[in-house]
Motif scaffolding. Structure first.
Motif, PDB file in Angstrom:
ATOM      1  N   MET A   1       0.856  -1.186   0.000  1.00 55.48           N
ATOM      2  CA  MET A   1       0.000   0.000   0.000  1.00 55.48           C
ATOM      3  C   MET A   1       0.896   1.242   0.000  1.00 55.48           C
ATOM      4  O   MET A   1       1.909   1.276   0.701  1.00 55.48           O
ATOM      5  CB  MET A   1      -0.893  -0.032   1.236  1.00 55.48           C
ATOM      6  N   ILE A   2       0.516   2.242  -0.769  1.00 54.40           N
ATOM      7  CA  ILE A   2       1.311   3.469  -0.808  1.00 54.40           C
ATOM      8  C   ILE A   2       1.182   4.225   0.512  1.00 54.40           C
ATOM      9  O   ILE A   2       0.184   4.099   1.207  1.00 54.40           O
ATOM     10  CB  ILE A   2       0.924   4.362  -2.015  1.00 54.40           C
ATOM     11  N   GLU A   3       2.193   4.980   0.845  1.00 49.49           N
ATOM     12  CA  GLU A   3       2.237   5.669   2.138  1.00 49.49           C
ATOM     13  C   GLU A   3       1.916   7.152   2.050  1.00 49.49           C
ATOM     14  O   GLU A   3       1.804   7.810   3.077  1.00 49.49           O
ATOM     15  CB  GLU A   3       3.610   5.487   2.771  1.00 49.49           C
ATOM     16  N   ARG A   4       1.833   7.685   0.845  1.00 54.93           N
ATOM     17  CA  ARG A   4       1.547   9.119   0.716  1.00 54.93           C
ATOM     18  C   ARG A   4       0.660   9.352  -0.495  1.00 54.93           C
ATOM     19  O   ARG A   4       0.475   8.482  -1.324  1.00 54.93           O
ATOM     20  CB  ARG A   4       2.838   9.929   0.627  1.00 54.93           C
ATOM     21  N   TRP A   5       0.117  10.550  -0.557  1.00 55.86           N
ATOM     22  CA  TRP A   5      -0.722  10.918  -1.688  1.00 55.86           C
ATOM     23  C   TRP A   5       0.144  11.097  -2.921  1.00 55.86           C
ATOM     24  O   TRP A   5       1.347  11.378  -2.828  1.00 55.86           O
ATOM     25  CB  TRP A   5      -1.480  12.210  -1.374  1.00 55.86           C
ATOM     26  N   SER A   6      -0.448  10.978  -4.097  1.00 54.70           N
ATOM     27  CA  SER A   6       0.286  11.132  -5.353  1.00 54.70           C
ATOM     28  C   SER A   6       0.826  12.556  -5.478  1.00 54.70           C
ATOM     29  O   SER A   6       0.324  13.487  -4.834  1.00 54.70           O
ATOM     30  CB  SER A   6      -0.629  10.821  -6.547  1.00 54.70           C
ATOM     31  N   ASN A   7       1.819  12.703  -6.322  1.00 54.75           N
ATOM     32  CA  ASN A   7       2.388  14.031  -6.553  1.00 54.75           C
ATOM     33  C   ASN A   7       1.318  15.004  -7.057  1.00 54.75           C
ATOM     34  O   ASN A   7       1.310  16.173  -6.674  1.00 54.75           O
ATOM     35  CB  ASN A   7       3.554  13.952  -7.540  1.00 54.75           C
ATOM     36  N   ALA A   8       0.417  14.525  -7.907  1.00 54.48           N
ATOM     37  CA  ALA A   8      -0.650  15.390  -8.414  1.00 54.48           C
ATOM     38  C   ALA A   8      -1.572  15.819  -7.275  1.00 54.48           C
ATOM     39  O   ALA A   8      -1.934  16.994  -7.177  1.00 54.48           O
ATOM     40  CB  ALA A   8      -1.452  14.660  -9.495  1.00 54.48           C
ATOM     41  N   SER A   9      -1.935  14.886  -6.402  1.00 57.83           N
ATOM     42  CA  SER A   9      -2.796  15.229  -5.255  1.00 57.83           C
ATOM     43  C   SER A   9      -2.113  16.228  -4.331  1.00 57.83           C
ATOM     44  O   SER A   9      -2.743  17.175  -3.863  1.00 57.83           O
ATOM     45  CB  SER A   9      -3.157  13.970  -4.459  1.00 57.83           C
ATOM     46  N   VAL A  10      -0.840  16.012  -4.084  1.00 52.10           N
ATOM     47  CA  VAL A  10      -0.092  16.918  -3.204  1.00 52.10           C
ATOM     48  C   VAL A  10      -0.035  18.315  -3.811  1.00 52.10           C
ATOM     49  O   VAL A  10      -0.318  19.314  -3.136  1.00 52.10           O
ATOM     50  CB  VAL A  10       1.332  16.369  -2.940  1.00 52.10           C
ATOM     51  N   ALA A  11       0.297  18.394  -5.093  1.00 50.07           N
ATOM     52  CA  ALA A  11       0.389  19.700  -5.761  1.00 50.07           C
ATOM     53  C   ALA A  11      -0.964  20.414  -5.751  1.00 50.07           C
ATOM     54  O   ALA A  11      -1.039  21.614  -5.420  1.00 50.07           O
ATOM     55  CB  ALA A  11       0.892  19.528  -7.187  1.00 50.07           C
ATOM     56  N   LEU A  12      -2.027  19.693  -6.076  1.00 53.66           N
ATOM     57  CA  LEU A  12      -3.355  20.299  -6.089  1.00 53.66           C
ATOM     58  C   LEU A  12      -3.784  20.739  -4.690  1.00 53.66           C
ATOM     59  O   LEU A  12      -4.401  21.788  -4.527  1.00 53.66           O
ATOM     60  CB  LEU A  12      -4.376  19.333  -6.690  1.00 53.66           C
ATOM     61  N   HIS A  13      -3.456  19.961  -3.678  1.00 51.33           N
ATOM     62  CA  HIS A  13      -3.794  20.310  -2.292  1.00 51.33           C
ATOM     63  C   HIS A  13      -3.159  21.641  -1.905  1.00 51.33           C
ATOM     64  O   HIS A  13      -3.820  22.541  -1.393  1.00 51.33           O
ATOM     65  CB  HIS A  13      -3.328  19.200  -1.358  1.00 51.33           C
ATOM     66  N   TRP A  14      -1.850  21.765  -2.152  1.00 51.95           N
ATOM     67  CA  TRP A  14      -1.146  22.972  -1.711  1.00 51.95           C
ATOM     68  C   TRP A  14      -1.490  24.181  -2.566  1.00 51.95           C
ATOM     69  O   TRP A  14      -1.544  25.313  -2.060  1.00 51.95           O
ATOM     70  CB  TRP A  14       0.365  22.724  -1.648  1.00 51.95           C
ATOM     71  N   MET A  15      -1.756  23.985  -3.857  1.00 50.48           N
ATOM     72  CA  MET A  15      -2.208  25.114  -4.688  1.00 50.48           C
ATOM     73  C   MET A  15      -3.583  25.595  -4.219  1.00 50.48           C
ATOM     74  O   MET A  15      -3.827  26.797  -4.133  1.00 50.48           O
ATOM     75  CB  MET A  15      -2.253  24.722  -6.168  1.00 50.48           C
ATOM     76  N   THR A  16      -4.454  24.652  -3.888  1.00 46.12           N
ATOM     77  CA  THR A  16      -5.776  25.002  -3.379  1.00 46.12           C
ATOM     78  C   THR A  16      -5.661  25.751  -2.063  1.00 46.12           C
ATOM     79  O   THR A  16      -6.331  26.772  -1.852  1.00 46.12           O
ATOM     80  CB  THR A  16      -6.640  23.734  -3.211  1.00 46.12           C
ATOM     81  N   ALA A  17      -4.813  25.255  -1.165  1.00 46.62           N
ATOM     82  CA  ALA A  17      -4.635  25.913   0.133  1.00 46.62           C
ATOM     83  C   ALA A  17      -4.133  27.350  -0.049  1.00 46.62           C
ATOM     84  O   ALA A  17      -4.631  28.277   0.606  1.00 46.62           O
ATOM     85  CB  ALA A  17      -3.659  25.111   0.997  1.00 46.62           C
ATOM     86  N   ALA A  18      -3.170  27.533  -0.950  1.00 45.12           N
ATOM     87  CA  ALA A  18      -2.636  28.877  -1.197  1.00 45.12           C
ATOM     88  C   ALA A  18      -3.719  29.785  -1.786  1.00 45.12           C
ATOM     89  O   ALA A  18      -3.843  30.956  -1.393  1.00 45.12           O
ATOM     90  CB  ALA A  18      -1.435  28.802  -2.139  1.00 45.12           C
ATOM     91  N   LEU A  19      -4.509  29.258  -2.701  1.00 48.73           N
ATOM     92  CA  LEU A  19      -5.583  30.060  -3.299  1.00 48.73           C
ATOM     93  C   LEU A  19      -6.643  30.434  -2.272  1.00 48.73           C
ATOM     94  O   LEU A  19      -7.116  31.579  -2.251  1.00 48.73           O
ATOM     95  CB  LEU A  19      -6.233  29.314  -4.462  1.00 48.73           C
ATOM     96  N   VAL A  20      -7.020  29.490  -1.410  1.00 57.09           N
ATOM     97  CA  VAL A  20      -8.019  29.794  -0.381  1.00 57.09           C
ATOM     98  C   VAL A  20      -7.511  30.916   0.518  1.00 57.09           C
ATOM     99  O   VAL A  20      -8.234  31.880   0.789  1.00 57.09           O
ATOM    100  CB  VAL A  20      -8.384  28.531   0.434  1.00 57.09           C
TER     101      VAL A  20
END
Length: 186
Positions: A1-20
Protein backbone atom coordinates in the motif's frame (compact mmCIF):
# COMPACT_ATOMS: atom_id res chain seq x y z
CA UNK A 1 0.00 0.00 0.00
CA UNK A 2 1.31 3.47 -0.81
CA UNK A 3 2.24 5.67 2.14
CA UNK A 4 1.55 9.12 0.72
CA UNK A 5 -0.72 10.92 -1.69
CA UNK A 6 0.29 11.13 -5.35
CA UNK A 7 2.39 14.03 -6.55
CA UNK A 8 -0.65 15.39 -8.41
CA UNK A 9 -2.80 15.23 -5.26
CA UNK A 10 -0.09 16.92 -3.20
CA UNK A 11 0.39 19.70 -5.76
CA UNK A 12 -3.35 20.30 -6.09
CA UNK A 13 -3.79 20.31 -2.29
CA UNK A 14 -1.15 22.97 -1.71
CA UNK A 15 -2.21 25.11 -4.69
CA UNK A 16 -5.78 25.00 -3.38
CA UNK A 17 -4.63 25.91 0.13
CA UNK A 18 -2.64 28.88 -1.20
CA UNK A 19 -5.58 30.06 -3.30
CA UNK A 20 -8.02 29.79 -0.38
CA UNK A 21 -5.71 31.85 1.84
CA UNK A 22 -5.05 34.43 -0.88
CA UNK A 23 -8.68 34.75 -1.96
CA UNK A 24 -9.90 35.14 1.62
CA UNK A 25 -7.29 37.78 2.35
CA UNK A 26 -7.99 39.63 -0.91
CA UNK A 27 -11.74 39.50 -0.29
CA UNK A 28 -11.48 40.94 3.21
CA UNK A 29 -9.00 43.67 2.18
CA UNK A 30 -10.92 44.50 -1.00
CA UNK A 31 -14.23 44.99 0.80
CA UNK A 32 -12.63 47.46 3.25
CA UNK A 33 -11.12 49.68 0.53
CA UNK A 34 -12.92 52.72 -0.91
CA UNK A 35 -15.16 51.84 -3.86
CA UNK A 36 -13.02 53.90 -6.26
CA UNK A 37 -9.58 52.69 -5.07
CA UNK A 38 -7.32 51.33 -7.82
CA UNK A 39 -6.11 48.59 -5.46
CA UNK A 40 -9.72 47.48 -4.96
CA UNK A 41 -10.18 47.03 -8.70
CA UNK A 42 -6.89 45.11 -8.97
CA UNK A 43 -7.92 42.86 -6.08
CA UNK A 44 -11.38 42.41 -7.62
CA UNK A 45 -9.88 41.26 -10.90
CA UNK A 46 -7.47 38.93 -9.12
CA UNK A 47 -10.24 37.61 -6.87
CA UNK A 48 -12.39 36.81 -9.90
CA UNK A 49 -9.64 35.12 -11.92
CA UNK A 50 -8.23 33.13 -9.02
CA UNK A 51 -11.72 32.21 -7.81
CA UNK A 52 -12.36 30.61 -11.20
CA UNK A 53 -8.99 28.87 -10.97
CA UNK A 54 -9.92 27.56 -7.50
CA UNK A 55 -13.07 25.96 -8.94
CA UNK A 56 -11.06 24.33 -11.75
CA UNK A 57 -8.49 23.00 -9.27
CA UNK A 58 -11.23 21.69 -6.98
CA UNK A 59 -12.74 19.70 -9.84
CA UNK A 60 -9.24 18.48 -10.76
CA UNK A 61 -8.65 17.39 -7.15
CA UNK A 62 -11.80 15.32 -7.16
CA UNK A 63 -10.95 13.72 -10.51
CA UNK A 64 -7.41 12.90 -9.37
CA UNK A 65 -8.72 11.49 -6.10
CA UNK A 66 -11.39 9.33 -7.77
CA UNK A 67 -9.03 8.04 -10.46
CA UNK A 68 -5.89 7.65 -8.38
CA UNK A 69 -4.80 5.46 -5.51
CA UNK A 70 -5.08 6.56 -1.91
CA UNK A 71 -2.62 5.91 0.87
CA UNK A 72 -3.56 3.48 3.63
CA UNK A 73 -6.19 4.95 5.96
CA UNK A 74 -4.91 6.55 9.14
CA UNK A 75 -5.34 4.47 12.30
CA UNK A 76 -8.35 6.28 13.72
CA UNK A 77 -11.31 5.31 15.86
CA UNK A 78 -14.50 4.90 13.77
CA UNK A 79 -16.12 8.08 15.12
CA UNK A 80 -12.92 10.06 14.49
CA UNK A 81 -12.72 8.62 10.94
CA UNK A 82 -16.31 9.72 10.34
CA UNK A 83 -15.47 13.23 11.57
CA UNK A 84 -12.48 13.44 9.24
CA UNK A 85 -14.64 12.33 6.30
CA UNK A 86 -17.36 14.85 7.18
CA UNK A 87 -14.89 17.75 7.43
CA UNK A 88 -13.27 16.85 4.11
CA UNK A 89 -16.66 16.50 2.43
CA UNK A 90 -17.85 19.82 3.83
CA UNK A 91 -14.70 21.54 2.57
CA UNK A 92 -15.55 20.44 -0.98
CA UNK A 93 -19.23 21.40 -0.61
CA UNK A 94 -18.32 24.85 0.73
CA UNK A 95 -15.72 25.40 -2.02
CA UNK A 96 -18.36 24.73 -4.68
CA UNK A 97 -20.85 26.88 -2.76
CA UNK A 98 -18.33 29.72 -2.81
CA UNK A 99 -17.96 29.38 -6.56
CA UNK A 100 -21.72 29.32 -7.08
CA UNK A 101 -22.35 32.29 -4.78
CA UNK A 102 -19.54 34.22 -6.47
CA UNK A 103 -21.06 33.60 -9.89
CA UNK A 104 -24.53 34.53 -8.60
CA UNK A 105 -23.18 37.75 -7.10
CA UNK A 106 -21.47 38.67 -10.37
CA UNK A 107 -24.57 37.81 -12.39
CA UNK A 108 -26.84 39.87 -10.15
CA UNK A 109 -24.70 43.00 -10.14
CA UNK A 110 -22.46 45.26 -12.18
CA UNK A 111 -19.43 43.25 -11.03
CA UNK A 112 -18.42 42.14 -14.57
CA UNK A 113 -18.45 45.76 -15.78
CA UNK A 114 -16.37 46.81 -12.77
CA UNK A 115 -13.82 44.02 -13.19
CA UNK A 116 -13.47 44.79 -16.90
CA UNK A 117 -12.83 48.47 -16.15
CA UNK A 118 -16.09 49.87 -17.53
CA UNK A 119 -17.00 51.22 -14.07
CA UNK A 120 -14.61 53.28 -11.96
CA UNK A 121 -16.24 52.37 -8.63
CA UNK A 122 -17.06 48.99 -7.17
CA UNK A 123 -20.78 48.22 -7.20
CA UNK A 124 -22.55 47.97 -3.86
CA UNK A 125 -22.97 44.25 -3.27
CA UNK A 126 -23.89 44.17 0.40
CA UNK A 127 -27.63 44.05 -0.28
CA UNK A 128 -27.36 40.94 -2.48
CA UNK A 129 -28.30 37.66 -0.78
CA UNK A 130 -25.65 35.83 -2.82
CA UNK A 131 -22.98 38.19 -1.49
CA UNK A 132 -24.09 37.52 2.10
CA UNK A 133 -24.03 33.78 1.43
CA UNK A 134 -20.54 34.15 -0.08
CA UNK A 135 -19.27 35.83 3.09
CA UNK A 136 -20.83 33.22 5.38
CA UNK A 137 -19.30 30.45 3.26
CA UNK A 138 -15.85 32.08 3.48
CA UNK A 139 -16.09 32.13 7.26
CA UNK A 140 -17.38 28.55 7.26
CA UNK A 141 -14.50 27.45 5.04
CA UNK A 142 -11.96 29.12 7.31
CA UNK A 143 -13.49 27.29 10.27
CA UNK A 144 -13.35 23.96 8.43
CA UNK A 145 -9.74 24.59 7.41
CA UNK A 146 -8.99 25.31 11.08
CA UNK A 147 -10.54 21.96 12.04
CA UNK A 148 -8.56 20.23 9.29
CA UNK A 149 -5.23 21.78 10.34
CA UNK A 150 -5.99 21.14 14.01
CA UNK A 151 -6.73 17.49 13.26
CA UNK A 152 -3.49 17.13 11.33
CA UNK A 153 -1.53 18.67 14.20
CA UNK A 154 -3.18 16.41 16.78
CA UNK A 155 -2.41 13.30 14.73
CA UNK A 156 1.16 14.43 14.17
CA UNK A 157 1.63 15.02 17.91
CA UNK A 158 0.25 11.53 18.57
CA UNK A 159 3.03 10.11 16.42
CA UNK A 160 1.03 9.44 13.26
CA UNK A 161 3.17 10.73 10.34
CA UNK A 162 0.22 12.39 8.64
CA UNK A 163 2.15 15.46 7.45
CA UNK A 164 4.62 13.33 5.47
CA UNK A 165 1.71 11.99 3.41
CA UNK A 166 1.08 15.46 1.96
CA UNK A 167 4.58 16.94 1.71
CA UNK A 168 5.82 17.71 -1.80
CA UNK A 169 8.95 16.09 -3.16
CA UNK A 170 9.07 12.94 -1.07
CA UNK A 171 9.40 9.59 -2.82
CA UNK A 172 6.38 7.33 -2.89
CA UNK A 173 6.51 3.71 -1.85
CA UNK A 174 7.18 1.26 -4.69
CA UNK A 175 4.14 -0.01 -6.54
CA UNK A 176 3.08 -3.52 -5.52
CA UNK A 177 4.06 -4.88 -8.97
CA UNK A 178 7.52 -3.34 -8.61
CA UNK A 179 9.24 -5.11 -5.69
CA UNK A 180 12.66 -3.57 -6.41
CA UNK A 181 11.38 0.00 -6.38
CA UNK A 182 13.04 1.03 -9.64
CA UNK A 183 10.06 2.79 -11.21
CA UNK A 184 9.64 6.53 -11.02
CA UNK A 185 6.82 7.73 -8.75
CA UNK A 186 3.49 8.38 -10.49
Amino acid sequence: MIERWSNASVALHWMTAALVAGLAAAGFVMSDLPADANLRQLLARSHTIFGILLMVLTVARLVVRWRGRSPAPLPLAPLHRRGVDVVHGLIYVVLFGLGASGVATAAGSAWPAYVSGELASAPALEQLASRKVHEVLVLTLLGLVGLHVGGVLIQQLRGVPVVARMLPGKKRSPKPTDPVGLREPG
